[in-house]
Scaffold this motif. Structure first.
Motif, PDB file in Angstrom:
ATOM      1  N   PHE A 195      -6.519  39.274  28.155  1.00  0.00           N
ATOM      2  CA  PHE A 195      -7.876  38.850  27.770  1.00  0.00           C
ATOM      3  C   PHE A 195      -8.166  39.201  26.306  1.00  0.00           C
ATOM      4  CE2 PHE A 195      -9.330  39.546  32.464  1.00  0.00           C
ATOM      5  CZ  PHE A 195      -8.680  38.393  32.842  1.00  0.00           C
ATOM      6  N   GLU A 253      -4.905  31.915  28.281  1.00  0.00           N
ATOM      7  CA  GLU A 253      -5.557  31.681  29.572  1.00  0.00           C
ATOM      8  C   GLU A 253      -6.226  30.295  29.604  1.00  0.00           C
ATOM      9  OE1 GLU A 253      -5.021  33.722  31.849  1.00  0.00           O
ATOM     10  OE2 GLU A 253      -4.699  35.691  30.936  1.00  0.00           O
ATOM     11  N   HIS A 254      -6.332  29.772  30.811  1.00  0.00           N
ATOM     12  CA  HIS A 254      -7.026  28.514  31.063  1.00  0.00           C
ATOM     13  C   HIS A 254      -8.383  28.894  31.653  1.00  0.00           C
ATOM     14  CE1 HIS A 254      -7.507  24.828  33.851  1.00  0.00           C
ATOM     15  NE2 HIS A 254      -7.969  24.543  32.664  1.00  0.00           N
ATOM     16  N   LYS A 255      -9.428  28.731  30.856  1.00  0.00           N
ATOM     17  CA  LYS A 255     -10.720  29.323  31.205  1.00  0.00           C
ATOM     18  C   LYS A 255     -11.786  28.287  31.548  1.00  0.00           C
ATOM     19  CE  LYS A 255     -11.305  31.363  27.202  1.00  0.00           C
ATOM     20  NZ  LYS A 255     -10.292  30.695  26.385  1.00  0.00           N
ATOM     21  N   LEU A 256     -12.855  28.781  32.179  1.00  0.00           N
ATOM     22  CA  LEU A 256     -14.002  27.922  32.502  1.00  0.00           C
ATOM     23  C   LEU A 256     -14.673  27.385  31.247  1.00  0.00           C
ATOM     24  CD1 LEU A 256     -16.191  26.839  34.492  1.00  0.00           C
ATOM     25  CD2 LEU A 256     -17.322  29.060  34.266  1.00  0.00           C
ATOM     26  N   GLY A 257     -14.800  28.227  30.244  1.00  0.00           N
ATOM     27  CA  GLY A 257     -15.513  27.815  29.032  1.00  0.00           C
ATOM     28  C   GLY A 257     -14.899  28.422  27.789  1.00  0.00           C
ATOM     29  N   ILE A 258     -15.664  28.389  26.695  1.00  0.00           N
ATOM     30  CA  ILE A 258     -15.165  28.779  25.359  1.00  0.00           C
ATOM     31  C   ILE A 258     -13.687  28.402  25.217  1.00  0.00           C
ATOM     32  CG2 ILE A 258     -16.886  30.553  24.736  1.00  0.00           C
ATOM     33  CD1 ILE A 258     -14.866  32.710  25.717  1.00  0.00           C
TER      34      ILE A 258
ATOM     35  N   PHE B 424     -13.416  34.239  35.299  1.00  0.00           N
ATOM     36  CA  PHE B 424     -13.556  33.206  34.260  1.00  0.00           C
ATOM     37  C   PHE B 424     -12.269  32.400  34.087  1.00  0.00           C
ATOM     38  CE2 PHE B 424     -14.496  31.886  29.743  1.00  0.00           C
ATOM     39  CZ  PHE B 424     -15.711  31.269  30.008  1.00  0.00           C
ATOM     40  N   ILE B 425     -11.198  32.890  34.708  1.00  0.00           N
ATOM     41  CA  ILE B 425      -9.904  32.194  34.630  1.00  0.00           C
ATOM     42  C   ILE B 425      -9.860  31.144  35.738  1.00  0.00           C
ATOM     43  CG2 ILE B 425      -7.388  32.515  34.664  1.00  0.00           C
ATOM     44  CD1 ILE B 425      -8.853  34.019  32.377  1.00  0.00           C
ATOM     45  N   GLU B 426      -9.593  29.914  35.361  1.00  0.00           N
ATOM     46  CA  GLU B 426      -9.698  28.827  36.332  1.00  0.00           C
ATOM     47  C   GLU B 426      -8.775  29.004  37.529  1.00  0.00           C
ATOM     48  OE1 GLU B 426     -11.696  26.509  36.962  1.00  0.00           O
ATOM     49  OE2 GLU B 426     -12.817  26.033  35.172  1.00  0.00           O
ATOM     50  N   GLU B 427      -7.583  29.532  37.325  1.00  0.00           N
ATOM     51  CA  GLU B 427      -6.626  29.656  38.421  1.00  0.00           C
ATOM     52  C   GLU B 427      -7.176  30.515  39.565  1.00  0.00           C
ATOM     53  OE1 GLU B 427      -5.856  29.697  35.301  1.00  0.00           O
ATOM     54  OE2 GLU B 427      -4.176  28.313  35.003  1.00  0.00           O
TER      55      GLU B 427
END
Lengths: 607, 607
Positions: A195, A253-258, B424-427
């Motif tokens: 992170f 990381e593959h994130k929801l936002g930003i 917050f990590i999509e996975e």
């Protein structure tokens, strides 16, 4: 839609609520005339509106790309960061003796809000860099200051904070990264950090990682953590770049936002062969005091994340406001005409917009009020006053982080809701603010962590004194509102309502504080069951207080003549007093129930 | 993680709170023994856990693909829908004389919750089809029933609702789609519809679109809208497929959530050459009564969307609960041990989980309570009773839609928060629930539209009578709680607290109703400024009431001996009473301020 800095609102908050004049009169700020400050704010507005805001949506759909350990930033981000650096924005509020421009934190709060509103994802890079600058300024050696600060302030290099590991999130006692001392006084650092915001990118020539790690003989727990500088490229004495260090980005990381902000997994001492044998690191300050130093960064970063909440809320508010005045749907209530009108004429849309505005403006005013205190804590000529303002500022940091980010969830939620079905379509952009905002109550310490800080260090430690002192100030505003209401005038009823609800808010804080102080003598669990509610209700009441102060200014002026801007300030304040302040009572009841609830709130009962 | 149907919770709500036995004793349900119902629920649980739940995350990352007007569903969706059809699930609660199985709506509510928890995006297809079945059952001609209902109930065909156009969202008066009568009694339909859920897909052989459009001489506004069946493929008398109709999918939307659900732009009469000259449509019922008929579908769909809120909340709760018991971080408070424990031991995590559980279980029990009323409204032998239950059910529909979906925002938000940075990590999957849930307060009428229905049709129309009748029932529960508390026992203080907060909740509803009824005689704007708060506080209190009823059952039984399940029920109820019910007071203050606020909440003041 494009973003416009809310210049008039910001000036009002600075001058009427955050004592800008008082701040500019402090020793050390003599050279900053009001005109100069105005010029800075104007140039900042132009810069973020023209050069940053347009990148927000494109960055969302075109995130940074990782390839073989290298990360390419979203299109346009490198150029934008170069423009940011060239504009001198990174050094704005930092020590002029170390290469900064030494402007008040109060002005830094404004420019930080503006750039975050333009793009949260972009602004994280300067935000983290600010934290590194702050930490090295306060605890770095002279040699470290010379070697790193100029490049960081000039925006040639950027900075990161490396705390989290897979097993060590909120609980830093579990940090495992190791730092092994070398004969030359440096260390070799090994471990994995996750992170890491802007942990790898190509927007600047170097990255200065500040890393928490344990030396071989360190005690267990948080008292055995030290802080290290681990540069991506080693920095030579003359400031030029040396060898590539053994720190590598394993993935993003593959994130929801930003989306445009690269969140890296970093491997220290992965021995990729270029340097190998561990990442070279340099101890900052003394061994085993890393957590304490990290808190310097964290406090700066926590305040800044509170500002991020205000920023994304303002952006969502602007977009929803524009849509509401544009979208025509349904006839007006209480009207003879059946012609469709813009939805801004419908009461529930007005409710949503005022809820958004009240939360945003209240939190903004509170954050500026705190920044003003921070400036006085550093620059006031009187030591007692410096101490007074330092305590005040530190009290407010978790409130601003906690309330400023939680309210941004509600505001961005309502921003989507105002758009109806269009809000759910990604191209509209309202959903991006909602997604982007979602990280704010998590990183730099979740809301629960802010609440721990608030209860533990800000309420229990001084026996509630600072809370009481603030309560007395709020009570003064209540008295002023009552006096003004009694004088009659067009807005007497509105002021009376604000006074009444604000006073109830003070009672809510008192009830919570009394319970907390009493109960903590017996057990902590019942207290911390209400820690987040207590934190949030405090933020609610203090934000409502700022709006009440604004309402007083507005109501007095409006007796002399109409003014649309001041009318809106008054409307926002009375709406907040009605729809938002009473939540404080509800939360206080929950806090005070802690003892009764504790036997029921067990790990077994949440299975 | 995989989804498990909360069988024990559901059974408790059905039997203790929703009078399942009473429903099964109604005429028409004689053949459904408790054992048979149990078997249905068990098979449903197996089906959704094994065949639907695994598709939820893959559907999110692999949305349906549009190509040249054809839409390919997410991988696995076609097979899953075939299994759904083969299991007879589509016809479950529909008229047995028309091909359905005639189970109570109460059981349909459970199976609907389960499948939606498994995948909201998948379940929208049967959900909309249910609405079409409901509408045709009630207002279709015998010929239309014969031609369409069997295929719809068997899951060979699916259904859609076509209301929205770019200029006509919440305001259906602005519908422009045209329907031109033909010599053979059919119509040719022209126009563009947007946001059509499952408007095009390859999961079934045909799609029955129900479309709102205007005939040539129709009056303006909502009184000139008619309802038409427009099948994708024309249906021959024998149920086989005829020609492709002139309705085409122009594109799919790119949405925040429910990615696997294709949201179509449909063009009617786009004349692609295969049929051309307009889409062939068939009038349902009488001309110009389309909106009224659409409300039949909408009411069924609104209730179902409320269930969707409960479903996604349950899924988020399960995932957060599992994570909280798995994730080890930090030492326990009030413990001598400094060893790290699972975060389920930390008070704030317990607070979040109980908040999630309380909202979810309260809304579930209320929705079942309403479904039970719907069954009695249809099947009770006594006409007065049927009328009584119909009024009760209709009163509850906007409450369940409004509160059930708004609370799902909070629950899915907290579900992410429990996960910290991992959320917050999509996975991780927690973010998907948050994104998916976000549509629920928007479609099938936004929360504001539910509130309009609630205030206009459910409070003002009968002068608050139904609200008062419900209030009396809640008051009865208060009295029972007080009696039980006075009897002493282990949980007397908890029951006392629940009684006290529930009684305050009744006061909040009364205050809101009194203001609304009085104020509406003068002006509507001050009333509708508080319409959403009034709706939500009603949902809050009625859900709290259901939990209070559960607490009574649990407390009485717990005096006889420990029981983990009942202990959790009691804990959930007392937590809700403390942390959630008091919000009702805060909202009621806002409602009752409407008159004072109205001059300040103007279109000018929200600029």
């Amino acid at each position: 839609m494009s973003y416009r800095v809310p210049v008039e609102d910001i000036r009002f908050a600075l001058k009427q609520l955050a004592d800008l004049d008082g701040v500019l009169a402090l020793p050390g700020f003599e050279e900053f005339s009001p005109d100069l400050i105005d010029a800075v704010l104007e140039e900042n507005a132009r810069f973020v509106e023209q050069e940053i805001a347009p990148l927000n949506q494109s960055g969302d759909t075109q995130p940074p790309q990782w390839k073989d350990g290298h990360v390419t930033a979203s299109p346009g981000f490198k150029a934008a960061f170069e423009a940011f650096a060239a504009g001198g924005w990174q050094g704005l509020q930092h020590d002029p003796e170390l290469g900064g421009q030494g402007l008040p934190k109060l002005i830094g709060a404004v420019t930080s809000e503006n750039i975050n509103a333009a793009s949260l994802a972009f602004s994280l890079c300067p935000l983290l860099t600010d934290g590194v600058i702050e930490a090295l300024t306060l605890v770095g050696s002279d040699e470290q200051k010379e070697r790193y600060l100029p490049a960081l302030m000039e925006g040639r290099w950027t900075g990161t904070m490396n705390l989290t590991e897979p097993q060590a999130g909120s609980d830093l006692a579990q940090v495992k990264a190791r730092a092994v001392p070398q004969d030359d006084g440096s260390y070799r650092v090994y471990g994995q950090k996750i992170f890491i915001t802007y942990g790898e990118h190509d927007m600047a020539e170097n990255i200065v990682h500040l890393v928490l790690a344990r030396t071989p003989d360190a005690p267990a727990g948080v008292k055995g953590i030290s802080l290290f500088i681990v540069p991506k490229f080693l920095a030579k004495q003359d400031g030029s770049l040396g060898e590539r260090n053994d720190v590598w980005c394993a993935s993003l990381e593959h994130k929801l936002g930003i989306h445009a902000s690269p969140t890296a997994v970093l491997l220290f001492g992965a021995d990729k062969g270029e340097v190998g044998e561990g990442a070279i690191g340099y101890l900052v300050g003394q061994e085993n005091r890393g957590l304490e130093y990290m808190f310097i960064m964290m406090n700066a970063a926590r305040y800044a994340v509170g500002i991020q909440g205000i920023a994304v809320a303002e952006r969502a508010l602007q977009q929803a406001t524009a849509y509401a005045h544009d979208r025509v749907q349904g006839a007006a209530l209480d009207s003879d005409s059946r012609a469709a009108v813009s939805i801004a004429h419908h009461p529930d849309v007005q409710r949503m917009l005022l809820q958004m505005r009240g939360l945003t403006e209240g939190a903004r005013a509170l954050a500026y009020y705190a920044a003003s205190a921070a400036d006085k804590a550093r620059h006031h000529p009187d030591e007692q006053q410096r101490k007074h303002y330092k305590t005040l500022y530190e009290f407010l940091v978790p409130v601003i982080k906690g309330f400023g980010t939680e309210m941004s969830q509600e505001v961005t939620y309502l921003g989507m809701q105002v758009h109806g079905g269009m809000g759910f379509i990604e191209e509209t952009g309202a959903a991006q603010h909602y997604r982007d905002a979602r990280i704010l109550t998590i990183y730099e310490g979740t809301t629960a962590i802010q609440a721990n800080d608030f209860i533990g260090r800000k309420i229990l430690r001084d026996g509630g004194q600072q809370a009481q002192a603030l309560g007395a100030l709020v009570q003064e505003t209540v008295e002023q509102l009552i006096t003004q209401a009694k004088a009659g005038g067009k807005h007497a009823r509105a002021l009376e309502l604000i006074a009444q609800r604000l006073e109830a808010g003070i009672e809510a804080v008192k009830l919570s504080a009394t319970f907390t102080l009493t109960q903590a003598q017996h057990a902590f669990s019942p207290v911390f069951l209400g820690s987040v509610p207590f934190l949030l209700l405090t933020g609610n009441v203090l934000s409502g207080w700022q709006l009440a102060r604004a309402a007083l200014v507005a109501a007095v002026a409006l007796e002399q003549g109409d003014d649309e801007f001041l009318q809106r300030k008054l409307a926002t304040a009375v709406f907040y007093a009605s729809h938002i302040l009473p939540r404080a009572d509800a939360l206080a009841l929950a806090v005070a129930d802690g003892e009764l609830l504790a036997p029921y709130t067990t790990a077994e009962n949440v299975k």
